[in-house]
Design a protein around this motif. Structure first.
Motif, PDB file in Angstrom:
ATOM      1  N   VAL A  81       0.841  -1.201   0.000  1.00 28.98           N
ATOM      2  CA  VAL A  81       0.000   0.000   0.000  1.00 28.98           C
ATOM      3  C   VAL A  81       0.874   1.248   0.000  1.00 28.98           C
ATOM      4  O   VAL A  81       0.643   2.194  -0.765  1.00 28.98           O
ATOM      5  N   VAL A 125      -4.908   2.637  -3.951  1.00 28.75           N
ATOM      6  CA  VAL A 125      -5.058   1.641  -2.876  1.00 28.75           C
ATOM      7  C   VAL A 125      -6.119   0.612  -3.251  1.00 28.75           C
ATOM      8  O   VAL A 125      -5.945  -0.593  -3.027  1.00 28.75           O
ATOM      9  N   CYS A 132     -10.261   2.422   0.751  1.00 25.60           N
ATOM     10  CA  CYS A 132      -9.447   3.473   1.355  1.00 25.60           C
ATOM     11  C   CYS A 132     -10.267   4.746   1.500  1.00 25.60           C
ATOM     12  O   CYS A 132     -11.061   5.093   0.619  1.00 25.60           O
TER      13      CYS A 132
END
Length: 508
Positions: A81, A125, A132
C-alpha cells in the motif's frame, strides 16, 4: 500550517489477518489486551465494537473468530500500500500500519488539485484490493479525522472542523474522562479554555492536547541546528541479508540517534529508515509517530520496515545484501524530557547496562525489560507503573486526590496477580461488606489454601472504593481490609463482587 493528506484503510488489523478481498460474511475480530481492536464488516453488523471486551463480544456473537494483534504482520502487509501511494507523491510517511500521510500542497499542484490527488490515492489503494478513505486538512490530527469522514477541510478551517468532535479523539482516555466530568465533552469546548489555565490544571500533556483541539500541531517544529548532522549510520563489512540481525543493530542506532538529539535539546516526530545494498541500490521509508518517537518506538518501526523489505526481497542475494543502515530524523521539536533510570554511576556503567538491556530486548521483545515508577492510584498494584525500557513514562500524579486510597503504610510485598482466599466468620460463612462499607459479622478464619487456614487476631477497615461508576461495563466496587493472623502475619485483603483475594502482605 502544513496541508496534510491522510489515507486510512478501516480495520487494517483485520484486513492484515484476513488478506485482500476476504469473505464479506466472515465474523472476525482482532484483539489486544483482551479488548476488541478492530472487527470485520459482518462482525460490526452483528454488534461487535472496538473497545469491547472479548468475552462480551463472543457472548454476543458465538461464531466470532478472534485473532491476537500482530503488528509485525500488519506492517509487512501494509508495505505494498505504501509503495502504491508513494508512486504518486514524494515524502510519504507511514503513521502506523493502515494509516499513511503525505504533504498535500506540492502533490496537489502536480496532480491538478486536492480533489484529484485524493481520488488518485484512493484509486491506487483500491487497485490492490483495499478500500481506502482519504482526508485533507491543516495538520496531521485534523487530516486523520477528516479521513474518517472522507472530507477535504478548507485551509484555515481545521479548528472549526474539529470543534464538534468528542474529546476522546485526543487519544488520552484519562484526560477525556476528566474533561467529561468537568462538562467539556467536545474539542471546541476544550479549545475555548485559556491556554494558561490548561497548563496550570492539566500539565504538559494537557497543553499538547489543547493545541491539537485548537487545530495546531501539538509541538511546534524547530529548525535543524546549523551544521548539525543528526543522521546515524552503521556500515557492515559483510553484507547482511536477514532482517533480524539488522533489527538488533537498529536498537543501538536508535539509542545513538536519541543521544545526538538530546545533546542538541531536540526530539523527532519522524524518522526515515534507509538501507544501502551492495549493488548500489537504496530503499527508504519515512515513519511518523503521533507524538515524539522514543528509542523503543524507533526500533519497532525499523524492525517492521526491515521485515517488510525482506519479505519483498529488497536486499536479497541479487542485491548483494545490506552494507549500510541509516536513520535520518525529521520533524524536529524541542525535547519535552523523558523519565530515565540508571542515572547514578559513571557513563561506562550506564552504557554497559544499556547494551545489556538492548540485547535482552532483541531476544525477548521490546516489552520484556521494564522500568518501574511509583505513581498515583488506589490499589497497591495500581501505583506501580511498568514501562518498556527506553519509552517515556505516562504521567499519573501521585499527589492527586485518590478517593478510597489505602492509608499508610503500604504493603511490603504485592503479588503480580491477586491470590484468591476466603475470609470466614465464626459460623463458617463468607464475610460480606455491605453497600455502606459495614461488616456485620467479624472475620474469624482466613483460608489461604487447602492446608493453610489461620485464625484472625485483628483487623482494620474496610476502605471502600468505587471506580468508573458511570460505565456499566467497567464499574467496580471494592473494599479492602487489613488483617493479622495468629502466626504474626499482617495481610491486605480485598473483596470484589463477593470474592476475597490477597493483595499484599506487610513485614512484621
Amino acid at each position: 500550517m502544513t496541508r496534510v493528506l491522510v489515507g486510512w484503510i478501516p480495520d487494517w488489523p483485520v484486513v492484515a489477518v484476513l488478506g485482500a478481498e476476504p469473505d464479506p460474511g466472515r465474523l472476525a475480530a482482532v484483539a489486544e489486551r483482551a479488548r476488541i481492536l478492530a472487527a470485520s464488516g459482518a462482525a460490526r453488523a452483528a454488534g461487535v465494537r472496538g473497545g469491547q471486551k472479548v468475552r462480551s463480544a463472543q457472548a454476543l456473537v458465538a461464531d466470532l473468530e478472534v485473532f491476537e494483534r500482530d503488528l509485525d504482520a500488519e506492517a509487512k502487509a501494509f508495505e505494498p500500500v505504501a509503495d502504491a501511494v508513494g508512486a504518486l507523491a514524494a515524502h510519504l510517511e507511514v503513521v502506523r500500519p493502515g494509516v499513511l500521510a503525505l504533504a498535500a500542497a506540492g502533490a496537489a499542484r502536480f496532480h491538478g488539485g486536492e480533489e484529484v490527488l485524493a481520488e488518485r490515492v484512493m484509486d491506487a489503494v483500491e487497485a490492490i484490493g483495499h478500500p481506502c478513505r482519504v482526508g485533507i486538512a491543516d495538520g496531521l490530527f485534523a487530516a486523520r479525522l477528516a479521513a474518517r469522514a472522507q472530507r477535504i477541510v478548507p485551509a484555515g478551517e481545521s479548528a472549526r472542523f474539529l470543534a464538534a468532535h468528542p474529546v476522546a479523539e485526543l487519544g488520552d482516555g484519562r484526560l477525556a474522562d476528566l474533561l467529561g466530568r468537568l462538562g467539556l465533552v467536545t474539542l471546541g469546548q476544550f479549545a475555548a479554555l485559556p491556554a494558561a489555565s490548561v497548563a496550570e490544571r492539566f500539565g504538559h500533556d494537557g497543553v499538547l492536547a489543547h493545541r491539537l483541539a485548537r487545530g495546531l500541531e501539538a509541538r511546534p517544529v524547530v529548525a535543524r541546528p546549523p551544521g548539525a548532522d543528526l543522521t546515524v549510520e552503521e556500515r557492515f563489512e559483510q553484507p547482511v541479508m536477514l532482517a533480524e540481525p539488522l533489527a538488533f543493530t537498529a536498537r543501538g542506532l536508535a539509542q545513538r540517534l536519541h543521544a545526538g538529539l538530546a545533546g542538541a535539546g531536540l526530539a523527532c516526530e519522524r524518522v526515515e529508515v534507509e538501507v544501502e545494498c551492495a549493488d548500489g541500490t537504496t530503499a527508504s521509508r519515512a515513519w511518523r509517530h503521533e507524538g515524539v518517537l522514543s528509542v523503543g518506538a524507533v526500533a519497532d518501526r525499523v524492525r517492521w520496515q526491515l521485515q517488510a523489505w525482506q519479505q519483498r526481497a529488497v536486499f536479497d542475494e541479487d542485491a548483494g545484501g545490506v552494507v549500510a543502515l541509516r536513520l535520518l530524523p525529521d520533524g524536529l521539536v524541542r525535547d519535552p524530557g523523558r523519565q530515565l533510570s540508571l542515572e547514578d554511576g559513571d557513563q561506562e556503567t550506564r552504557a554497559r547496562a544499556e547494551r545489556a538491556i538492548a540485547r535482552v530486548q532483541a531476544i525477548l521483545g521490546h516489552h520484556a525489560p521494564v522500568t518501574v515508577e511509583l505513581a498515583g492510584g488506589r490499589a497497591p498494584a495500581d501505583r506501580v507503573v511498568r514501562t518498556p525500557w527506553g519509552d517515556a513514562h505516562r504521567e499519573r500524579r501521585a499527589d492527586g486526590p485518590w478517593p478510597g486510597r489505602l492509608p499508610a503504610p503500604s504493603p511490603t510485598h504485592v503479588p503480580a496477580r491477586p491470590r484468591p482466599v476466603r475470609l470466614l466468620d465464626a459460623d463458617g460463612r463468607d464475610v460480606q461488606v455491605s453497600a455502606r462499607a459495614e461488616i456485620h459479622h467479624a472475620p474469624v478464619h482466613l483460608v489461604l489454601g487447602p492446608d493453610d487456614t489461620a485464625r484472625v487476631t485483628g483487623w482494620a477497615g474496610p476502605w471502600p472504593e468505587q471506580e468508573r461508576w458511570w460505565d456499566p461495563e467497567e464499574a467496580r466496587r471494592t473494599a479492602r481490609l487489613q488483617v493479622t493472623v495468629e502466626d504474626g502475619r499482617a495481610l491486605l485483603l480485598a473483596v470484589t463482587a463477593g470474592r476475597w483475594h490477597l493483595e499484599g502482605d506487610y513485614d512484621t
